[in-house]
Motif scaffolding. Sequence first.
Motif, PDB file in Angstrom:
ATOM      1  N   PRO A  12    -130.567 -70.197  14.714  1.00 36.46           N
ATOM      2  CA  PRO A  12    -131.525 -69.220  14.203  1.00 36.46           C
ATOM      3  C   PRO A  12    -132.828 -69.898  13.807  1.00 36.46           C
ATOM      4  CG  PRO A  12    -129.763 -69.596  12.622  1.00 36.46           C
ATOM      5  CD  PRO A  12    -129.415 -70.357  13.856  1.00 36.46           C
ATOM      6  N   PRO A  13    -133.898 -69.136  13.739  1.00 30.93           N
ATOM      7  CA  PRO A  13    -135.177 -69.735  13.350  1.00 30.93           C
ATOM      8  C   PRO A  13    -135.160 -70.163  11.883  1.00 30.93           C
ATOM      9  CG  PRO A  13    -135.369 -67.362  13.489  1.00 30.93           C
ATOM     10  CD  PRO A  13    -134.002 -67.713  13.992  1.00 30.93           C
ATOM     11  N   TYR A  14    -136.114 -70.998  11.547  1.00 34.04           N
ATOM     12  CA  TYR A  14    -136.254 -71.446  10.167  1.00 34.04           C
ATOM     13  C   TYR A  14    -136.618 -70.275   9.265  1.00 34.04           C
ATOM     14  CZ  TYR A  14    -136.320 -76.297  11.675  1.00 34.04           C
ATOM     15  OH  TYR A  14    -135.989 -77.515  12.183  1.00 34.04           O
ATOM     16  N   ALA A  21    -140.443 -74.426   4.967  1.00 33.67           N
ATOM     17  CA  ALA A  21    -139.554 -73.853   5.986  1.00 33.67           C
ATOM     18  C   ALA A  21    -138.245 -74.624   5.892  1.00 33.67           C
ATOM     19  CB  ALA A  21    -140.161 -74.002   7.368  1.00 33.67           C
ATOM     20  N   HIS A  22    -137.139 -73.937   6.061  1.00 30.46           N
ATOM     21  CA  HIS A  22    -135.852 -74.622   5.967  1.00 30.46           C
ATOM     22  C   HIS A  22    -134.825 -73.982   6.887  1.00 30.46           C
ATOM     23  CE1 HIS A  22    -134.184 -71.404   3.432  1.00 30.46           C
ATOM     24  NE2 HIS A  22    -135.355 -71.383   2.865  1.00 30.46           N
ATOM     25  N   LEU A  23    -133.904 -74.829   7.301  1.00 28.79           N
ATOM     26  CA  LEU A  23    -132.757 -74.411   8.099  1.00 28.79           C
ATOM     27  C   LEU A  23    -131.603 -75.307   7.686  1.00 28.79           C
ATOM     28  CD1 LEU A  23    -131.475 -72.785  10.396  1.00 28.79           C
ATOM     29  CD2 LEU A  23    -132.300 -74.528  11.975  1.00 28.79           C
ATOM     30  N   TRP A  79    -128.827 -71.419   1.725  1.00 35.63           N
ATOM     31  CA  TRP A  79    -130.103 -71.732   1.093  1.00 35.63           C
ATOM     32  C   TRP A  79    -130.133 -73.212   0.717  1.00 35.63           C
ATOM     33  CZ3 TRP A  79    -133.392 -68.007   1.803  1.00 35.63           C
ATOM     34  CH2 TRP A  79    -132.921 -66.707   1.930  1.00 35.63           C
ATOM     35  N   PRO A  80    -131.304 -73.819   0.634  1.00 34.89           N
ATOM     36  CA  PRO A  80    -131.400 -75.244   0.286  1.00 34.89           C
ATOM     37  C   PRO A  80    -130.834 -75.581  -1.102  1.00 34.89           C
ATOM     38  CG  PRO A  80    -133.501 -74.465   1.134  1.00 34.89           C
ATOM     39  CD  PRO A  80    -132.618 -73.268   0.974  1.00 34.89           C
ATOM     40  N   THR A  81    -130.759 -74.604  -1.977  1.00 30.94           N
ATOM     41  CA  THR A  81    -130.242 -74.853  -3.327  1.00 30.94           C
ATOM     42  C   THR A  81    -128.717 -74.835  -3.386  1.00 30.94           C
ATOM     43  OG1 THR A  81    -130.483 -72.498  -3.790  1.00 30.94           O
ATOM     44  CG2 THR A  81    -132.293 -73.953  -4.461  1.00 30.94           C
TER      45      THR A  81
END
Length: 122
Positions: A12-14, A21-23, A79-81
Amino acid sequence: MLNGDHSKRDFPPYFRDERKAHLVLFRLVWTTRRLKPLLAGSAGKVCHHAVEKVCEDHGWQPIEIDVKDVRVSMLIRVWPTDSALGVLKKIRRVTKERLLNTYPKLTKGLPTLWSSNYLVAT
């Protein structure tokens, strides 16, 4: 990659916001206690739906969910967290509760439903 051949999997896109931006993708795999085939038949479907529900509740996106007789394997976007272990613990807790509410005798003779072993890959 051999000879420039890239994987055919479409990720999937970022996610993007004002500054970043994150993935973040995790491959999570865990097994039943003593590799007992507890997830055969309708129990596997209940487990699959429970995984989807907990992902929906936390805003995670399951990309692949594979429930076999003795193991659950999934690729999930988080999520990054979120930590990998935190995600795994929440999913295992919710699936255990849902399975034991639906099938109370599922762990007959076993101390727990899930083994303490797991695999996390990023």
